[in-house]
Structures are given as structure tokens and as C-alpha cells.
Design a protein around this motif. Structure first.
Motif, PDB file in Angstrom:
ATOM      1  N   ARG A 281       1.218   5.781  -0.296  1.00 12.10           N
ATOM      2  CA  ARG A 281       0.617   7.115  -0.196  1.00 12.10           C
ATOM      3  C   ARG A 281       1.711   8.155  -0.388  1.00 12.10           C
ATOM      4  N   LYS A 282       1.286   9.354  -0.716  1.00 11.44           N
ATOM      5  CA  LYS A 282       2.200  10.494  -0.710  1.00 11.44           C
ATOM      6  C   LYS A 282       2.432  10.878   0.742  1.00 11.44           C
TER       7      LYS A 282
ATOM      8  N   SER B 186       6.934   8.672   7.538  1.00 13.48           N
ATOM      9  CA  SER B 186       6.424   9.492   6.434  1.00 13.48           C
ATOM     10  C   SER B 186       6.689  10.971   6.685  1.00 13.48           C
TER      11      SER B 186
ATOM     12  N   ASP C 118      -4.401   7.579   8.327  1.00 13.67           N
ATOM     13  CA  ASP C 118      -4.052   7.188   6.960  1.00 13.67           C
ATOM     14  C   ASP C 118      -3.230   5.902   6.972  1.00 13.67           C
TER      15      ASP C 118
ATOM     16  N   SER D 239       0.862  -1.171   0.000  1.00  9.71           N
ATOM     17  CA  SER D 239       0.000   0.000   0.000  1.00  9.71           C
ATOM     18  C   SER D 239       0.901   1.223   0.000  1.00  9.71           C
TER      19      SER D 239
ATOM     20  N   VAL E 287       1.744  11.102   6.018  1.00 11.00           N
ATOM     21  CA  VAL E 287       0.430  10.531   6.306  1.00 11.00           C
ATOM     22  C   VAL E 287       0.159  10.644   7.805  1.00 11.00           C
TER      23      VAL E 287
ATOM     24  N   MET F  46      -3.881   2.328   5.203  1.00 12.28           N
ATOM     25  CA  MET F  46      -2.902   1.630   4.359  1.00 12.28           C
ATOM     26  C   MET F  46      -2.802   0.163   4.768  1.00 12.28           C
TER      27      MET F  46
END
Length: 171
Positions: free
Chosen positions: A80-81, A124, A88, A78, A84, A92
Motif C-alpha cells: 500500500r501507499k 508506515s 488497512d 501485500s 496506512v 493487507m
């Protein structure tokens, strides 16, 4: 260059000698700057990975999934940008087919999903705050212990963007 299950100082001295001899046999000119001695982790858990890759268009992208050999076999990830939030990060995790393993299967208890989500969140934010200096980062395996016990990073690597480092050094 890795020796495990060292029990005392005498065994450590022998291990240092063995590694030194092995390195010198491979490259007589090699310079050894030191040794890293770490606690042997004996706790069982789920192997996980957290990675970051700097995308030229989108910036830091964070990815996670089951770690060790499972990332190569199942390719269940999974992403994401970055950055997070913890929420979030939990989303994921829930996207993964391997999420069931974290929840506990075949009589095994739940693993520390909250600690894993916090780790994803913090990594992140770290990656997003590097402003492009971080080229990539990989923590694999990250052991997810039983619920309430946390996570343990067993191996990791960070690759910095050398072009940016040279610019910073010249200032």
C-alpha cells in the motif's frame, strides 16, 4: 560477526576477542566502533517481514508478507501507499496466502495479528513522515508471537537518501 547463545561475561569477552580477530584478519585497517549485544530470542512465532521503498512518483510504499526464506520462495506480499491505518494493515494481512499461518494451523494457536497490524501502521506512518529522506527500510524477520504476546524485530536495516542528507548537512 555474529555469535549466539552467549551465557555470561566470560563468554562475551571471548566472543568480542574472536570477532575482533576475525575482522582484523579480513581487513587489518578495519576500525571497530563497538559491538551490539542483544538478548537471544527463544520464543517461537511466525517469521514476517515489513518493508518500505520510496517510489519517486508515489512516495513511501509499505509491503509485508511472511518473512525469512518464505519471502523469496512464495513471493506472497501485500503493499500500500504509506501511511496506512490499522484497519488497512489488517486488510493487507488478510490478502496474504500466508494469513492462515497467523490464524493458527495444525494445532498451533493464533498469532498476534493485532500487534502485527499496529507495527505495520506505525512503520508506515514513520516512513510517510520522512518526506523522501527514507530510501528503503526492511525488518526481516519480525517474529509474530502468540496472540496477546506482541511482535519482536530481530533484524532490520534503513537506507537513507544520501543526496537529501547532504542538503540538510549544508544548511
Amino acid at each position: 560477526g555474529v555469535i549466539v547463545n552467549i551465557q555470561n561475561e566470560q563468554e562475551l569477552a571471548v566472543a568480542v576477542k574472536e570477532i575482533t580477530e576475525s575482522v582484523k584478519k579480513y581487513d587489518k585497517e578495519a576500525q571497530i566502533d563497538g559491538f551490539l549485544v542483544e538478548e537471544m530470542v527463544k520464543q517461537e512465532g511466525v517469521e514476517f517481514f515489513i518493508g518500505v521503498k520510496e517510489d519517486p512518483q508515489f512516495g513511501a510504499i509499505i509491503v509485508c508478507g511472511l518473512g525469512g526464506i518464505f519471502i523469496e520462495v512464495f513471493k506472497d506480499v501485500s503493499l500500500r501507499k504509506a501511511p496506512v491505518s490499522k484497519e488497512d494493515a489488517i486488510e493487507m494481512l488478510m490478502e496474504l496466502k500466508g494469513y492462515a499461518v497467523l490464524q493458527g494451523v495444525r494445532g498451533k494457536g493464533r498469532h498476534d495479528i493485532q500487534a502485527l497490524a499496529r507495527a505495520i501502521e506505525k512503520i508506515s506512518h514513520f516512513a510517510a513522515n520522512q518526506n523522501g529522506r527514507l530510501k528503503e527500510m526492511d525488518i526481516n524477520p519480525l517474529i509474530v508471537l502468540e496472540e496477546g504476546e506482541g511482535v519482536l524485530a530481530l533484524d532490520g536495516v534503513i537506507v537513507w537518501d544520501e543526496k537529501i542528507d547532504h542538503l540538510i548537512e549544508s544548511l
